[in-house]
Structure formats: C-alpha cells, structure tokens
Design a protein around this motif. Sequence first.
Motif, PDB file in Angstrom:
ATOM      1  N   PRO A 411       0.817  -1.222   0.000  1.00  0.00           N
ATOM      2  CA  PRO A 411       0.000   0.000   0.000  1.00  0.00           C
ATOM      3  C   PRO A 411       0.852   1.274   0.000  1.00  0.00           C
ATOM      4  CG  PRO A 411      -0.804  -1.565   1.630  1.00  0.00           C
ATOM      5  CD  PRO A 411       0.502  -2.084   1.154  1.00  0.00           C
ATOM      6  N   LEU A 412       1.943   1.279   0.779  1.00  0.00           N
ATOM      7  CA  LEU A 412       2.785   2.471   0.826  1.00  0.00           C
ATOM      8  C   LEU A 412       3.441   2.723  -0.524  1.00  0.00           C
ATOM      9  CD1 LEU A 412       4.091   4.757   2.477  1.00  0.00           C
ATOM     10  CD2 LEU A 412       5.961   3.185   3.002  1.00  0.00           C
ATOM     11  N   THR A 413       3.919   1.676  -1.170  1.00  0.00           N
ATOM     12  CA  THR A 413       4.577   1.851  -2.461  1.00  0.00           C
ATOM     13  C   THR A 413       3.620   2.439  -3.489  1.00  0.00           C
ATOM     14  OG1 THR A 413       6.064   0.000  -2.005  1.00  0.00           O
ATOM     15  CG2 THR A 413       5.821   0.667  -4.299  1.00  0.00           C
ATOM     16  N   ILE A 414       2.402   1.919  -3.546  1.00  0.00           N
ATOM     17  CA  ILE A 414       1.419   2.433  -4.498  1.00  0.00           C
ATOM     18  C   ILE A 414       1.080   3.890  -4.192  1.00  0.00           C
ATOM     19  CG2 ILE A 414      -0.952   2.177  -5.310  1.00  0.00           C
ATOM     20  CD1 ILE A 414      -0.670  -0.825  -4.855  1.00  0.00           C
ATOM     21  N   ALA A 415       0.894   4.211  -2.903  1.00  0.00           N
ATOM     22  CA  ALA A 415       0.570   5.590  -2.520  1.00  0.00           C
ATOM     23  C   ALA A 415       1.709   6.549  -2.853  1.00  0.00           C
ATOM     24  CB  ALA A 415       0.238   5.643  -1.024  1.00  0.00           C
ATOM     25  N   VAL A 416       2.948   6.133  -2.566  1.00  0.00           N
ATOM     26  CA  VAL A 416       4.101   6.989  -2.838  1.00  0.00           C
ATOM     27  C   VAL A 416       4.276   7.206  -4.339  1.00  0.00           C
ATOM     28  CG1 VAL A 416       6.624   7.042  -2.766  1.00  0.00           C
ATOM     29  CG2 VAL A 416       5.338   6.536  -0.703  1.00  0.00           C
ATOM     30  N   LEU A 417       4.094   6.155  -5.128  1.00  0.00           N
ATOM     31  CA  LEU A 417       4.219   6.300  -6.577  1.00  0.00           C
ATOM     32  C   LEU A 417       3.222   7.327  -7.113  1.00  0.00           C
ATOM     33  CD1 LEU A 417       4.679   2.560  -7.657  1.00  0.00           C
ATOM     34  CD2 LEU A 417       6.408   4.363  -7.634  1.00  0.00           C
ATOM     35  N   ALA A 418       1.988   7.277  -6.631  1.00  0.00           N
ATOM     36  CA  ALA A 418       0.971   8.221  -7.102  1.00  0.00           C
ATOM     37  C   ALA A 418       1.238   9.629  -6.592  1.00  0.00           C
ATOM     38  CB  ALA A 418      -0.415   7.739  -6.646  1.00  0.00           C
ATOM     39  N   LEU A 419       1.573   9.746  -5.308  1.00  0.00           N
ATOM     40  CA  LEU A 419       1.830  11.068  -4.738  1.00  0.00           C
ATOM     41  C   LEU A 419       3.046  11.726  -5.384  1.00  0.00           C
ATOM     42  CD1 LEU A 419       1.152  10.571  -0.914  1.00  0.00           C
ATOM     43  CD2 LEU A 419      -0.089  12.064  -2.488  1.00  0.00           C
ATOM     44  N   LEU A 420       4.105  10.968  -5.606  1.00  0.00           N
ATOM     45  CA  LEU A 420       5.300  11.540  -6.206  1.00  0.00           C
ATOM     46  C   LEU A 420       5.022  12.021  -7.625  1.00  0.00           C
ATOM     47  CD1 LEU A 420       8.273  12.212  -5.983  1.00  0.00           C
ATOM     48  CD2 LEU A 420       8.814   9.886  -6.708  1.00  0.00           C
ATOM     49  N   TRP A 421       4.233  11.267  -8.361  1.00  0.00           N
ATOM     50  CA  TRP A 421       3.864  11.699  -9.721  1.00  0.00           C
ATOM     51  C   TRP A 421       3.116  13.035  -9.658  1.00  0.00           C
ATOM     52  CZ3 TRP A 421      -0.665  12.687 -12.412  1.00  0.00           C
ATOM     53  CH2 TRP A 421      -0.550  12.753 -13.809  1.00  0.00           C
ATOM     54  N   ALA A 422       2.179  13.164  -8.725  1.00  0.00           N
ATOM     55  CA  ALA A 422       1.417  14.401  -8.587  1.00  0.00           C
ATOM     56  C   ALA A 422       2.312  15.558  -8.122  1.00  0.00           C
ATOM     57  CB  ALA A 422       0.257  14.198  -7.613  1.00  0.00           C
ATOM     58  N   THR A 428       6.591  21.245 -11.170  1.00  0.00           N
ATOM     59  CA  THR A 428       6.920  21.788 -12.486  1.00  0.00           C
ATOM     60  C   THR A 428       6.041  22.984 -12.824  1.00  0.00           C
ATOM     61  OG1 THR A 428       7.561  19.570 -13.226  1.00  0.00           O
ATOM     62  CG2 THR A 428       7.166  21.217 -14.924  1.00  0.00           C
ATOM     63  N   ALA A 429       4.742  22.845 -12.556  1.00  0.00           N
ATOM     64  CA  ALA A 429       3.819  23.948 -12.843  1.00  0.00           C
ATOM     65  C   ALA A 429       4.111  25.165 -11.968  1.00  0.00           C
ATOM     66  CB  ALA A 429       2.376  23.472 -12.644  1.00  0.00           C
ATOM     67  N   VAL A 430       4.353  24.936 -10.679  1.00  0.00           N
ATOM     68  CA  VAL A 430       4.611  26.059  -9.760  1.00  0.00           C
ATOM     69  C   VAL A 430       5.888  26.791 -10.140  1.00  0.00           C
ATOM     70  CG1 VAL A 430       5.219  26.626  -7.374  1.00  0.00           C
ATOM     71  CG2 VAL A 430       3.326  25.068  -7.837  1.00  0.00           C
ATOM     72  N   ALA A 476      12.631  24.393 -13.341  1.00  0.00           N
ATOM     73  CA  ALA A 476      11.402  23.905 -13.976  1.00  0.00           C
ATOM     74  C   ALA A 476      11.715  22.884 -15.063  1.00  0.00           C
ATOM     75  CB  ALA A 476      10.622  25.081 -14.559  1.00  0.00           C
ATOM     76  N   VAL A 477      12.769  23.147 -15.841  1.00  0.00           N
ATOM     77  CA  VAL A 477      13.165  22.200 -16.896  1.00  0.00           C
ATOM     78  C   VAL A 477      13.639  20.887 -16.269  1.00  0.00           C
ATOM     79  CG1 VAL A 477      14.830  21.761 -18.742  1.00  0.00           C
ATOM     80  CG2 VAL A 477      13.719  23.999 -18.559  1.00  0.00           C
ATOM     81  N   LEU A 478      14.439  20.992 -15.217  1.00  0.00           N
ATOM     82  CA  LEU A 478      14.964  19.787 -14.563  1.00  0.00           C
ATOM     83  C   LEU A 478      13.845  18.955 -13.952  1.00  0.00           C
ATOM     84  CD1 LEU A 478      17.374  18.095 -13.593  1.00  0.00           C
ATOM     85  CD2 LEU A 478      17.500  19.583 -11.577  1.00  0.00           C
ATOM     86  N   VAL A 479      12.971  19.608 -13.193  1.00  0.00           N
ATOM     87  CA  VAL A 479      11.874  18.879 -12.546  1.00  0.00           C
ATOM     88  C   VAL A 479      10.903  18.339 -13.595  1.00  0.00           C
ATOM     89  CG1 VAL A 479       9.947  19.066 -10.927  1.00  0.00           C
ATOM     90  CG2 VAL A 479      12.098  20.234 -10.434  1.00  0.00           C
ATOM     91  N   GLY A 480      10.661  19.136 -14.646  1.00  0.00           N
ATOM     92  CA  GLY A 480       9.781  18.675 -15.716  1.00  0.00           C
ATOM     93  C   GLY A 480      10.347  17.453 -16.420  1.00  0.00           C
ATOM     94  N   GLY A 481      11.662  17.458 -16.672  1.00  0.00           N
ATOM     95  CA  GLY A 481      12.301  16.287 -17.271  1.00  0.00           C
ATOM     96  C   GLY A 481      12.200  15.071 -16.369  1.00  0.00           C
ATOM     97  N   THR A 482      12.403  15.297 -15.063  1.00  0.00           N
ATOM     98  CA  THR A 482      12.260  14.202 -14.104  1.00  0.00           C
ATOM     99  C   THR A 482      10.832  13.663 -14.103  1.00  0.00           C
ATOM    100  OG1 THR A 482      13.955  15.233 -12.708  1.00  0.00           O
ATOM    101  CG2 THR A 482      12.582  13.548 -11.689  1.00  0.00           C
ATOM    102  N   PHE A 483       9.878  14.554 -14.216  1.00  0.00           N
ATOM    103  CA  PHE A 483       8.459  14.157 -14.257  1.00  0.00           C
ATOM    104  C   PHE A 483       8.166  13.267 -15.469  1.00  0.00           C
ATOM    105  CE2 PHE A 483       4.123  15.222 -15.811  1.00  0.00           C
ATOM    106  CZ  PHE A 483       3.396  14.617 -14.801  1.00  0.00           C
ATOM    107  N   LEU A 484       8.697  13.640 -16.632  1.00  0.00           N
ATOM    108  CA  LEU A 484       8.469  12.841 -17.841  1.00  0.00           C
ATOM    109  C   LEU A 484       9.137  11.471 -17.735  1.00  0.00           C
ATOM    110  CD1 LEU A 484       8.919  15.561 -20.631  1.00  0.00           C
ATOM    111  CD2 LEU A 484       6.781  14.568 -19.781  1.00  0.00           C
ATOM    112  N   VAL A 485      10.400  11.467 -17.271  1.00  0.00           N
ATOM    113  CA  VAL A 485      11.112  10.191 -17.115  1.00  0.00           C
ATOM    114  C   VAL A 485      10.393   9.303 -16.115  1.00  0.00           C
ATOM    115  CG1 VAL A 485      13.267   9.129 -16.340  1.00  0.00           C
ATOM    116  CG2 VAL A 485      13.339  11.170 -17.779  1.00  0.00           C
TER     117      VAL A 485
END
Length: 821
Positions: A411-422, A428-430, A476-485
């Motif tokens: 459960p923690l792994t699934i929650a962390v994966l979703a929260l980290l994606w968000a 990136t947006a901020v 923003a570019v760095l975090v955005g790239g991390t988000f895509l990867v």
Amino acid sequence: SFRPSPRAALSGVSVSVDLVGGPKPVNLASSREEARMGAAPTKPEEDKAKLQDKIAEKGGKPMDRDGDMALVPWEKRGCTDMLMLLIFLISLGGMLAVGIVGFVSGNPARLHYGYDFNGHVCGWGVNEGKENLYYPYPFPPIDPLTGSVDDPTDVDLTWAVCVEECPNMVDVFPPNQCMLPYKSETRSGGIVTCGGLPKGMTNMDQFAATASLPTSPVSDVGSNVGSGPTVLYADTNIGALGYQTYCMDRVPVCEPCNDETCCDGTNQVAARTRDISEANNGTEPYANQVLFGVSLGRRYGYCYVPIPTVKASFSTRCFPVSGDQAGKDNVQTLDQGLKSFSNETTSTQEKNEQMQGASQVVALSLGSPQDTFSSLVDEVQTNFWVIVGCAGVALLVALAYTQILRVAALPLTIAVLALLWALLGLSTAVLGIKAGFIDSSQVPAKLADGVDNLTLPDGVELGSAATNQHLLIGAAVLVGGTFLVYSVLLLVMASRIYLATQVIQEAAKCLAEIPSALFFPIFQWLAMIALFTWWIIVFLFLASAGDWDPVTHTYNWNDDIRRSAIFHFFMLLWVRAFILAVGNLVIAGATCDWFIIHDKKTLKFPVWNALLRTLRFHTGTAAAGSLIIAIVQFIRWAFRYYMYQLSKLNPNNQIVKLLTCIGDCCLACIERFLKFVNRNAYIQTALASTSFCESAQTAMLLLVRNCLRVGALAVVATIFNNIGKLFIAVVTGLIGALIIMGGDFQNVANAPVFSVTLIIILAFGIASAFIDVWDVVIETLFQCFCMDIEKGSGKTDPAFNSFVDANEGKNASAKEISSQI
C-alpha cells in the motif's frame, strides 16, 4: 541412493534413501569427511566440484570448497585501507583549518549589509544602527553629443556610506548628510561641527544663512554630469561655501591610524581634518562630484548632498528614484530641492533620465558575478534556520516512511508512486508560474501612492532577480524532465511493483529481527546536521573573507581563499559520502550476522557489534569508497558550473544545452555504478574483513556469476527505493519553499531557489541514510545467498530460497545458470 536434482546439488544438500524411513537430507560435511577417508565422492559433491572448476575456468576466484560461510571473528580481523584513513584524517584537519581561516578573515554580515568606503560593515561597529548602503554619486558619465548615458557600467561605486534610512524626504533645506560627526576648524580659527544632528544632518546655522547650496567652481565644469554654467560664489570664511569648504572638502583625522580610515565618531584628534580638495603629502585631490551645477560632495568624503533614493524590500541597497516616484504630499523631495537651488535650466525629463541612469547603475552592480554570488550566500544566511529545521522535517518523514514500509510495503509503495507523480507535476507547474512572476525590470519597494515597485529603464535588469529567474527556469526544466522520465518509468515498471514489494518484504523479515537497524540512521542524521551546519557557517565566512585594498576601497578574494572554498566544498562531498559508507558497513555487518546464524533468537546487539567492528577495523575502507564517490560528484558539480557559465553567454545555444544534458547524464551513470560497486564491496568487507579493492573485485565477480539469478530482483528493489528517496526530498523541499515564501508568491524579485535546492540536497542525504538500510539489507541478503549457494553451506532460509527460485531471471534452472557462467 538416488541422483538428486541440480538445484539440490547447488544448495549443498544431498538426498539419500533410508530403507525404513524413506528419503532424508544428508549434510555435505559427512560426504567431505568420507572423501578425506578415501571413500568415493558422492554425485552432489562431483556436481559442486564441476561448478567450482567452471567458475575458475571462466574467471574469478572460486569459493573455498571445504570452507564454511561465517563472519571473520574479531580476533582474526585486521585494519583495512589504513593509508586512506590517514589521508581522510589529514583532510579533516585541513577542513578545520579552512574554518579557522574563514572565522579570522570573514564577516557574513558584509554580504548582507555591505560596507562603506573604509571597509566598515554597515550595521556593525562604527556603523551600528546604520544598516542601509547608500551611494552618494552613482551617476554614469553623459555623452556630451547625445546627452545620454554612454556606458552604465563605467561608474565607481566604491564611494559608499552606511545610513540609518535611505535618503528620500527631508523638511530641512539645503539637504545635507554626514556619515559621522566630526569637528572642523575654520580659517579664522573657529570650530564648526559637521553632522551630529538626526539622520547625519549638519546645523547650517553655523554658516551664514543662505538659500543656496554649495556649488562647484568653473574649473570643475568638465566633470559636470548635467549641462550649462555653474554659479560662482565669493571665497569667504562664512557664507554659501561654508558647508562645502569645511565639511564636504574635509575629512577628520583620527587615531591611531592618523587618517580618516579608522574614525568612529569619537576618536578624532582635536578638530584636526585633512583637506581632500587639494594634493596633500603625495595624494591626489578627490574628485568633486557635480549634478546640475550642484556639488554633491567629493569622492570618499564624509559629508555630501544626498539624492532621492528608496530602499528595496529584498535588499539593503538604496536605489535612486526620480521625482514623480519619490513625491509625497506637500513635503519637498530632494530632487525638487536640488532643482530649486540650481541655476541650471533643466527639464524634469532630463532630471529623471539622470536618476534612471543612476538606478540602472545600482541594478547592474547587483548582477556582477561577485554580487550574484553574495546574494545567493546572503539568501542562505537569511534562511539558515529554515534549512536546519527542514532537516528535522526530513527526519520525521523518513522515519515514518521506513516504519510503514516495514509493515505495509505494497500500500505504501502504491501511494508513494501516485503522490510523487502528482508532486513532480505540481512542482513543475509552480516553478514555471513563479518564473513568470519574476520581473527583472522591477525593484520591489514600498513607494508613495500605492506604488509597490520601482521600474528600471528599458533594457536594464536587476541582477539578483535575473539570476533567480534563470534558476527558476532551469529548475522547472529539470523537474519537468524528471516528471516525464518518472511517468515513462511508471508505465514500464508497473508490472514489477508487486515483485519489488515482495523483495522489500523479504528484507523486512530480517529487519523484524534487528529493528535497531531502522533507527541507526538517526545517528547518521545527527552527523549530517553537524556537517551541514559547520559547512554552511564556514562557507558564509569564506564568502565574506578577503583582503582590504585601501586603493580600490574593496575586499578582494585572494588565491588562498579561492582554494580554501573549493577544498571546503570537496570535503562536504567526501564527509557526507563517508557518513553514508559507515552506515552501509554497519548495516551490512548486522545483516550478515542475521543471515549466517541458525537460531535467530540468540542474535544479540548485531547493530552495535557491527558498529564496533566498523569503527575498529574498517573506517579506512569507508574512506576509500567515499573518496571515489566524492571525486565523481565534484567533477559533476564542476561540469555543471562551467556549463552554466557557458549558457549565460548564449542562453539559446542548443548545442550547449545538448552537451550539458549528455555530459551530466554520463557522469550520473558513472556515479550510480560506482555507488553500486561500493555497497557490494562494503558487504564483502563486513563479512570477510578484506580491503576495499579486494572486496570490490570479489563482490562484482560473485554478482556477475549470479546475475541471472538475483540481478533483476536487486535492481527492481533499488529502483523503488530510489523513488522513496526522491519522494522524501520533494516533500521536504515543498514544505521548506512554503515556509520561506510565506505566501508572498507574487514577489517580482525574490525566489528562494538556492535555499530550497540546499534543503532538497540535505533531505535527499537524510533519506539516503534511511532508505539505504533497505538497499544494503537487500543486497547483503542476495550476496550472502550467492555465496551460500557456491560454498554449499546451507545457511539460506528455505523460504528465501524458494522466493529466489520462483523469481530468478528468465526462470532458469540452477543447471542452466551454471552453464551460462
């Protein structure tokens, strides 16, 4: 007896048939004993011998066939890599020496408040209570043909004084100000006091009452910033030239320096002064600074005629402003006063252009490399306690994460994966939106009529704001790239999430028996806090260090300070890596203890015993491994710095951006590979008490021989553990950013990118200390399993053996794996 399966042969157990009770396991020790007594070797022993011979044939040192898997006891251990330990201790002494150099020669307040033309820090010592830095004459030269500023950078801002408030509104005319009060003797033998009134003003009643300001003689018309003739006055002892003659053209002589450089307002020698309008004892006269026919004072003088300024809300510098920005009610402003006391016919537009040119000069001065660096250091100094507090936040988040992971991995792994994606998407947006709010053409300041910002001339940028904007865009570019990867990684690794949680649960069985391993990182956290606190404090002192140059009126870094700063940064990387390395050795030693011992209930204080073994014998190995990591990380940071400087020359150069991405990616891969090698080397050192190089070789050959068996399992667990580190760092960074910003999201100049970056680095280091416990336990279990298989010691828990068999690479059998060695 019957022929066993290959898997049973590799596990070190043969099977015989009892005529009455059926098949039963027989330990290989009896077979070895029979072989020694002349009996023919059994089939399992023959299979094992063939496997060992094949290992030797394909490379690597085969495991001792007759040896048993056990920790090297205390009395048989020896100190490993002692030379590296000696080098590390000497380097720590050097780090301490650098701190002493910084404490002796630096003053962090100098970065925030600035200093006057005598080198005295604003708000300190002789300038106590005067925390704002004011430039009496920040005007660039005017081209006489075009009437416009020729070069805004061709200005000497070393004539700077510390003031209680930035000069703006006064109700006494003519306007005047002195940085310190002092006595001055007139030609007729009288004594006048320069300054001494509130805000440094002088009692003009000491001179003949006049409605005119002191002006420059005709001979100085060449240095006039404006245009038109100047006004002549009679050279009388008491008259319109009184303030200029006895205050602006003279500076006090104080003791013990016997000049003006050590004056503090109390140590003047009687009424003794030095005339700075004439050559004296080989010194040239100081230039008379003139604006619209009015003398504003002589460079490096103690008294002057102030110009209208405003204090920026983010800085202690006073920015010049034009009359329409500085006006308030019916109180006459300084520039209005200057205009009324000048005989020059000067339009408001011309006057405003001069003031805007001065604002341009001050803004550009804050964009120089040294001032940009100082502003970043000052940002850290301002947010120091927030950074330290966020270390506590990271500790709490990491503790909660590891404890929940032990009992609810899936459960923690699934929650962390979703929260980290968000969180990555939100960050990136901020960052992008915040970068849009930054306006480097605006100086945030509270002005009259509800005006919050001072607008700079076209084409002029506020240096610190431009730097913050570039950092925000880069982040923003760095975090955005991390988000895509990360998004792609989620899609690819989705099917392996359950397997990763199974691996973590296998590690949790070990940690359930040695729960103190999950709390050991608290000591690493304390060490990290001490390291970063020491490093930041020394860094602030080093950044503000330098030799005072009385000719240029500036502090200059010398080569020793530069080298000290570089060494100080490298030691941060090395000591941080060393702290993590010691933790890896301790956890690896405790896990090996747990794996080898048959009766887990008899295991007592495994973490404590492993810590004692590490500190007594293997700190040199930790120093060796951490040095390699520190060198690679230092090269990465140096590469980033030089590529950043290169990108500033041409921000839109796509080749530079591509080379930066490729270079940093390659160096990151090298660093990750070396960290993997190091951790496995530490496991061998903890188990066999061998040196770093020998341990690394043994561990890597062992893993290569068993890569299909445990490689996929170890890699998938490591990937998800790294995601956990990133999650803790991002959460802590966002909390730190919210605390620092305090809701002021629309500030046009300030963005704490550098401070938040430090918070994320610190949080990632703390998270690594906690999450590495799982990584080290998992890798230790798999390495011990491989050693057990090759040695045939029978130490592996049957459940763990079954788990590996069910999930080994490509579902290969033991025979297939051995044939691929």
